[in-house]
Design a protein around this motif. Structure first.
Motif, mmCIF file in Angstrom:
data_model
loop_
_atom_site.group_PDB
_atom_site.id
_atom_site.type_symbol
_atom_site.label_atom_id
_atom_site.label_comp_id
_atom_site.label_asym_id
_atom_site.label_seq_id
_atom_site.Cartn_x
_atom_site.Cartn_y
_atom_site.Cartn_z
ATOM 1 N N LYS A 89 39.749 44.723 -15.224
ATOM 2 C CA LYS A 89 39.545 45.802 -14.358
ATOM 3 C C LYS A 89 39.706 45.085 -12.986
ATOM 4 O O LYS A 89 40.495 45.943 -12.070
ATOM 5 N N ASP A 90 39.007 44.034 -12.528
ATOM 6 C CA ASP A 90 39.334 43.591 -11.229
ATOM 7 C C ASP A 90 40.764 43.527 -10.953
ATOM 8 O O ASP A 90 40.928 43.575 -9.621
ATOM 9 N N THR A 91 41.261 42.671 -11.803
ATOM 10 C CA THR A 91 42.685 42.439 -11.373
ATOM 11 C C THR A 91 43.587 43.697 -11.359
ATOM 12 O O THR A 91 44.520 43.983 -10.321
ATOM 13 N N ILE A 92 43.319 44.856 -12.035
ATOM 14 C CA ILE A 92 44.193 45.900 -12.053
ATOM 15 C C ILE A 92 43.868 46.519 -10.557
ATOM 16 O O ILE A 92 44.742 47.105 -10.079
ATOM 17 N N ILE A 93 42.580 46.566 -10.236
ATOM 18 C CA ILE A 93 42.116 46.962 -9.045
ATOM 19 C C ILE A 93 42.938 46.419 -7.810
ATOM 20 O O ILE A 93 43.119 46.930 -6.802
ATOM 21 N N ALA A 94 42.613 45.059 -7.942
ATOM 22 C CA ALA A 94 43.381 44.155 -6.849
ATOM 23 C C ALA A 94 45.032 44.594 -6.834
ATOM 24 O O ALA A 94 45.369 44.486 -5.830
ATOM 25 N N CYS A 95 45.569 44.841 -7.901
ATOM 26 C CA CYS A 95 47.057 45.254 -7.843
ATOM 27 C C CYS A 95 47.161 46.343 -7.092
ATOM 28 O O CYS A 95 48.211 46.605 -6.555
ATOM 29 N N ALA A 96 46.324 47.375 -7.626
ATOM 30 C CA ALA A 96 46.591 48.574 -6.986
ATOM 31 C C ALA A 96 46.324 48.602 -5.212
ATOM 32 O O ALA A 96 46.885 49.184 -4.489
ATOM 33 N N LYS A 97 45.242 47.705 -5.023
ATOM 34 C CA LYS A 97 45.189 47.454 -3.611
ATOM 35 C C LYS A 97 46.347 46.630 -2.658
ATOM 36 O O LYS A 97 46.769 47.044 -1.790
ATOM 37 N N GLU A 98 46.901 45.744 -3.561
ATOM 38 C CA GLU A 98 48.114 45.377 -2.834
ATOM 39 C C GLU A 98 49.113 46.414 -2.617
ATOM 40 O O GLU A 98 49.894 46.235 -1.666
ATOM 41 N N GLY A 99 49.291 46.842 -3.682
ATOM 42 C CA GLY A 99 50.356 48.139 -3.746
ATOM 43 C C GLY A 99 49.923 49.164 -2.427
ATOM 44 O O GLY A 99 50.796 49.346 -1.475
ATOM 45 N N TYR A 100 48.655 49.457 -2.347
ATOM 46 C CA TYR A 100 48.453 50.245 -1.148
ATOM 47 C C TYR A 100 48.707 49.473 0.129
ATOM 48 O O TYR A 100 49.328 50.143 0.993
ATOM 49 N N ASP A 101 48.202 48.323 0.264
ATOM 50 C CA ASP A 101 48.504 47.704 1.498
ATOM 51 C C ASP A 101 50.155 47.264 1.813
ATOM 52 O O ASP A 101 50.446 47.456 3.049
ATOM 53 N N GLY A 103 51.904 49.771 1.242
ATOM 54 C CA GLY A 103 52.349 51.114 1.536
ATOM 55 C C GLY A 103 52.725 52.319 0.394
ATOM 56 O O GLY A 103 52.774 53.393 0.502
ATOM 57 N N PHE A 104 52.434 51.674 -0.729
ATOM 58 C CA PHE A 104 52.510 52.599 -1.859
ATOM 59 C C PHE A 104 51.448 53.727 -1.785
ATOM 60 O O PHE A 104 50.244 53.325 -1.763
ATOM 61 N N ARG A 105 51.816 55.045 -2.205
ATOM 62 C CA ARG A 105 50.830 56.026 -2.380
ATOM 63 C C ARG A 105 50.832 56.513 -3.794
ATOM 64 O O ARG A 105 50.288 57.500 -3.951
ATOM 65 N N THR A 106 51.496 55.973 -4.509
ATOM 66 C CA THR A 106 51.770 56.405 -6.014
ATOM 67 C C THR A 106 51.627 54.957 -6.927
ATOM 68 O O THR A 106 52.606 54.156 -6.600
ATOM 69 N N ILE A 107 50.420 54.775 -7.763
ATOM 70 C CA ILE A 107 50.974 53.744 -8.796
ATOM 71 C C ILE A 107 50.884 54.264 -10.085
ATOM 72 O O ILE A 107 50.206 55.400 -10.360
ATOM 73 N N VAL A 108 51.424 53.658 -10.871
ATOM 74 C CA VAL A 108 51.505 53.875 -12.376
ATOM 75 C C VAL A 108 50.815 53.004 -13.239
ATOM 76 O O VAL A 108 51.287 51.586 -13.080
ATOM 77 N N LEU A 109 49.872 53.315 -13.872
ATOM 78 C CA LEU A 109 49.363 52.246 -14.758
ATOM 79 C C LEU A 109 49.847 52.396 -16.111
ATOM 80 O O LEU A 109 49.622 53.434 -16.840
ATOM 81 N N GLN A 110 50.460 51.490 -16.500
ATOM 82 C CA GLN A 110 51.393 51.344 -17.759
ATOM 83 C C GLN A 110 50.840 50.405 -18.752
ATOM 84 O O GLN A 110 50.657 49.271 -18.337
ATOM 85 N N GLY A 111 50.934 50.593 -19.832
ATOM 86 C CA GLY A 111 50.670 49.783 -20.973
ATOM 87 C C GLY A 111 50.965 50.221 -22.287
ATOM 88 O O GLY A 111 51.180 51.208 -22.596
ATOM 89 N N GLY A 112 50.890 49.270 -23.267
ATOM 90 C CA GLY A 112 51.119 49.529 -24.724
ATOM 91 C C GLY A 112 49.961 50.609 -25.111
ATOM 92 O O GLY A 112 48.846 50.898 -24.510
#
Ligand code: 5AD
Ligand code: FES
Length: 357
Positions: A89-101, A103-112
């Protein structure tokens, strides 16, 4: 280009609808001139609704465990050679934050399809991302789940969902998937997602093993009728550790032609130039934009897991940091005269408010 093809293309441009037989005729009689004409009509609509803007979504591939066994896919459960990973969970949230920083305003959480991530965990992740970044649009792409689960994720703040239908022909679906997977269930999932209020993405593989022009024509008809907000398509690319290892991959040309036809069928649709397109040709994504696509999805997953999310052979962008990947894409898009925008990028004319439902 024969005159019948030209007339059909004209009709599609004006009426946004054809009979399946006529879609099939266009696919079967595709030549360079017909492709060029389709692409130039597609660019007219792209220009009209989106100008020269290309939307960007950050993709976080958070697990490659999958309970499914689709015959084409490199992360199918029977592939013993696939090295598996799950992001915390923490890594996913950190990736989202990195994306936000970035400039991304949409993220896609994808997985099997990985039920280790329970509804509670997923809701927790979604709501944490939403509370940290209010203006971030969270998109899910985690396969088939129950309508109740989909509703829970929506209530936690997810607003978009990508679930490719893979093929609109149940018979072909049965040849590409193990017995326990059901075409009907997939279609029901898509309907449920729409009914809940998600902006929903469907999509299909182009030139999957055994696919005929008529099958592809059925996919185009499905898009015409279902009208997904987004339509993700990419050519089938064989993966060495699957039962389809020896099957021929699809071609760039057919995928590009399908992109143009989809833009004519549904002028406002969000249409990604996919990683698969960039994999079959070094300039595939740029050519996709010129054929009518208007979305790109660079990878925000941590670099140490990228190679493991191997759906097909030679997947691109597995070695780059997120920031490098975006800059590379920005340059690529600019090289064909378009501009990347980081805004959420709704399909135009779509009523989208976080208050809805
Ligand atoms: N070639 C092309 N696309 C593939 N996908 C899975 N395996 C392959 C492959 N070998 C696509 C499917 C799936 C999406 C996540 O990736 O359409 O829905
Ligand atoms: Fe990822 Fe080019 S888009 S390296």
């Amino acid at each position: 280009m024969d005159s019948k093809s030209k007339d059909l293309l004209e009709k599609l441009k004006n009426e946004h609808s054809l009979d399946i037989k006529d879609y099939e005729y266009l696919l079967t009689n595709r030549d360079e001139n017909l492709m060029d004409l389709a692409a130039s009509y597609a660019r007219e609509f792209q220009q009209k609704y989106y100008g020269n803007k290309v939307f960007i979504r950050g993709l976080i591939e958070f697990t490659n465990f999958c309970k499914n066994d689709c015959l084409y896919c490199g992360i199918r459960r029977s592939n013993q050679k696939c090295e598996r990973y799950r992001l915390s969970k923490d890594t996913i949230i950190a990736c989202a934050k990195e994306g936000y920083d970035l400039g991304f305003r949409t993220i896609v959480l994808q997985g099997g399809e990985d039920y280790t991530y329970t509804d509670e965990m997923l809701c927790d992740i979604i709501s944490e991302i939403k509370s940290a970044h209010e203006d971030m649009v969270v998109t899910l792409s985690i396969g088939e789940r129950s309508k109740e689960s989909y509703k829970k994720y929506y209530d936690a703040g997810a607003r978009r969902y990508l679930l490719r239908h893979e093929t609109a022909n149940p018979k072909l679906y049965a040849r590409l998937h193990p017995k326990e997977m059901s075409w009907q269930n997939r279609m029901d999932c898509l309907k449920n997602l729409k009914a809940i209020g998600y902006q929903t993405g469907a999509g299909f593989m182009v030139q999957s093993p055994g696919q005929t022009d008529y099958d592809l024509a059925m996919d185009l008809k499905f898009i015409e009728e279902f009208k997904p907000d987004m339509c993700g398509i990419g050519s089938f690319i064989s993966h060495k550790d699957t039962p389809f290892a020896k099957e021929k991959s699809g071609t760039l040309e057919v995928t590009l032609f399908c992109l143009s036809l989809i833009r004519l069928i549904y002028p406002q649709v969000l249409l990604p130039a996919t990683t698969a397109l960039g994999t079959i040709h070094p300039k595939g994504r740029e050519m996709g934009i010129l054929a009518g696509a208007n979305v790109v999805m660079p990878n925000l997953s941590p670099t140490n897991v990228r190679k493991m999310y191997s759906l097909y052979d030679n997947k691109i962008c597995t070695g780059d940091e997120a920031a490098e990947c975006i800059n590379c894409l920005k340059q690529r898009i600019a090289s064909v005269g378009y501009e990347v925008v980081t805004a959420p990028g709704d399909r135009v004319g779509h009523c989208f408010s976080s208050e809805r439902h």
